[in-house]
Design an enzyme around this catalytic site. Structure first.
Site, mmCIF file in Angstrom:
data_model
loop_
_atom_site.group_PDB
_atom_site.id
_atom_site.type_symbol
_atom_site.label_atom_id
_atom_site.label_comp_id
_atom_site.label_asym_id
_atom_site.label_seq_id
_atom_site.Cartn_x
_atom_site.Cartn_y
_atom_site.Cartn_z
ATOM 1 C CG ASN A 1 -0.315 -0.128 2.525
ATOM 2 O OD1 ASN A 1 0.785 -0.666 2.636
ATOM 3 N ND2 ASN A 1 -0.990 0.352 3.557
ATOM 4 C CG ASP B 1 0.322 -3.650 11.023
ATOM 5 O OD1 ASP B 1 0.743 -3.258 9.914
ATOM 6 O OD2 ASP B 1 -0.835 -3.421 11.412
ATOM 7 N N PRO C 1 -3.599 5.582 11.400
ATOM 8 C CG PRO C 1 -4.753 3.819 10.385
ATOM 9 C CD PRO C 1 -4.421 5.279 10.219
ATOM 10 N N GLY C 2 -1.674 3.286 13.380
ATOM 11 C CA GLY C 2 -0.492 2.428 13.378
ATOM 12 C C GLY C 2 0.641 2.961 14.213
#
Length: 444
Positions: free
Chosen positions: A115, A329, A343-344
């Site tokens: 992505n 992740d 997010p993340g």
């Protein structure tokens, strides 16, 4: 000339071994494992030279000596889920900073998600990125290719060009393939080519329904959002497992975070598939933290931090083998993007400390089991000759001190991403060095 390195005065640890010893590396492979106390180099050096002579190494071959100083020598970690943000998002991360972060975290191999900008949707672009990563000279990197071309949700013909030797994993990570028919078609191609379909399981309609609650931002509204997002994960986990059963493909469920999704994976392993057809990962942050109370309820990550019941179920899934690997992740963001709700978390440089603290020190997992979860199990899933301290295996080696306490300070990260939910927390277990193909590439 043969290049040889002897690592001595070490504790040798992998999924099946935990013993004092020494390790002989010849060129890029582990050549011999010597078990026993080698606090002085003399005995181990004699044994190493004997092995080299038996192999017919040149008389003038140099043996480099590395004193591990009692540190634990373990197979380098393998991360099946990272975001390198390359190409096109280098303000967040680039190959140089991302691979330095991997090295600092003890990772010898990482699998990068597609992505990016542009989306990685072709064999040629994926190979180009892998070649650029190799030129950095640090950790190995596999580049995944998107399940649908350019994330269009429809086109899967590009998958026919892939070769699992170079591109073992496909993923739409960060989103779900909305059409079950398209996902089934992709899985059938993956089955024919031996590719692993790595699934970000999230119903997009339920995720959209959660957005107003997230935006409202109160503890009550965030709880509602997280309940919808749990349902979004669970429904698509079950869907994707059923589709993979029909297609006969290898499926890997990303960042499982709920008890219901773990139960679905467990049932699929028991009912539908031979061992190895279904695998899944859990993240260090979902193992260590819950998101039901302040301040963590405000921590934005996808999937969200869950309840204590979910967290305990993830730990038990690692204990009973339902969950196969730990993956970070790793999701670096700029401070501005993070403040705007991206997010993340940045994860590569804290993962070992978090997992060693939570699993080994707090939950009495054996160090050998942790090595399996972070090294040998992902190596087997990816078909790599890595993850074990065995003769003939790739000499990707990490040196750690499992008892060293340290405090997370993101300003010291190699990664550009400084957002971590572990900021200021004290962890136990520190990475000290990394060897890749027998070469020392990182030393604290």
């Amino acid at each position: 000339m043969t290049r040889a390195t002897l690592i001595f005065n070490a504790r040798l640890l992998d999924e099946a071994m935990d013993t004092p010893g020494a390790l002989l590396i010849v060129d890029s492979k582990i050549r011999a494992v010597f078990q026993g106390y080698f606090t002085s180099v003399d005995t181990a050096s004699v044994l190493a030279h004997q092995v080299m002579a038996e192999d017919g190494c040149e008389a003038d071959s140099r043996l480099e000596l590395y004193d591990a100083r009692g540190l634990t020598v373990t197979p380098a970690f393998i991360d099946m889920h990272v975001h390198m943000r390359y190409p096109g998002q280098t303000e967040k991360e680039d190959l140089n900073t991302g691979l330095h972060a991997a090295a600092a975290g003890g990772y010898g191999t990482v699998v990068a998600m597609p992505n990016t900008n542009p989306v990685v949707s072709s064999f040629d672009l994926a190979i180009k990125i892998e070649q650029e990563a190799r030129a950095v000279g640090l950790s190995h990197m596999f580049q995944t290719v998107s399940i649908t071309k350019n994330f269009d949700g429809e086109t899967v013909s590009h998958l026919e060009t892939l070769d699992k030797k170079y591109i073992p994993v496909i993923s739409e990570d960060g989103r779900e393939v909305l059409s079950s028919k398209v996902m089934l078609d992709a899985m059938k191609i993956a089955a024919s080519k031996g590719l692993i379909v790595s699934c970000h399981c999230e119903d997009p309609y339920l995720a959209t329904a959660a957005k107003p609650f997230r935006k409202e931002g109160t503890p009550e509204s965030l709880t509602k959002a997280n309940e919808l997002l749990a349902l979004a994960e669970d429904t698509c986990t079950i869907r994707n497992l059923l589709l993979a059963q029909s297609a006969g493909c290898r499926i890997h469920i990303c960042h499982v975070s709920t008890a219901n999704s773990i139960d679905a994976v467990r049932a699929a392993k028991e009912e539908f598939y031979d061992v190895g057809h279904v695998t899944c990962e859990v993240t260090p942050h979902h193992l260590a933290l819950t998101g039901t109370d302040e301040p963590n309820i405000y921590s934005i990550v996808n999937p969200p931090l869950r309840t204590e019941e979910d967290r305990i179920c993830l730990i038990e899934a690692l204990r009973d083998g339902t969950a196969d690997v730990i993956a970070t992740d790793h999701a670096p963001h700029t401070a501005e993007d993070k403040a705007a709700g991206s997010p993340g978390f940045t994860g590569l440089e804290t993962a070992y400390g978090v997992c060693n603290t939570v699993l080994v020190k707090e939950n009495q997992f054996s160090p050998r089991r942790l090595s399996q979860l972070m090294s040998s199990a992902p190596a087997r899933i990816l078909g790599l000759q890595k993850g074990l301290l065995r003769s003939g295996y790739d000499a990707d080696i990490t040196l750690v001190d499992p008892d060293e306490e340290w405090t997370v300070d993101s300003s010291l990260f190699c990664s550009k991403g400084k957002a971590t939910v572990f900021e200021g927390k004290t962890l136990m277990g520190k990475v000290h060095a990394l060897f890749i193909d027998g070469r020392k590439v990182f030393d604290r």
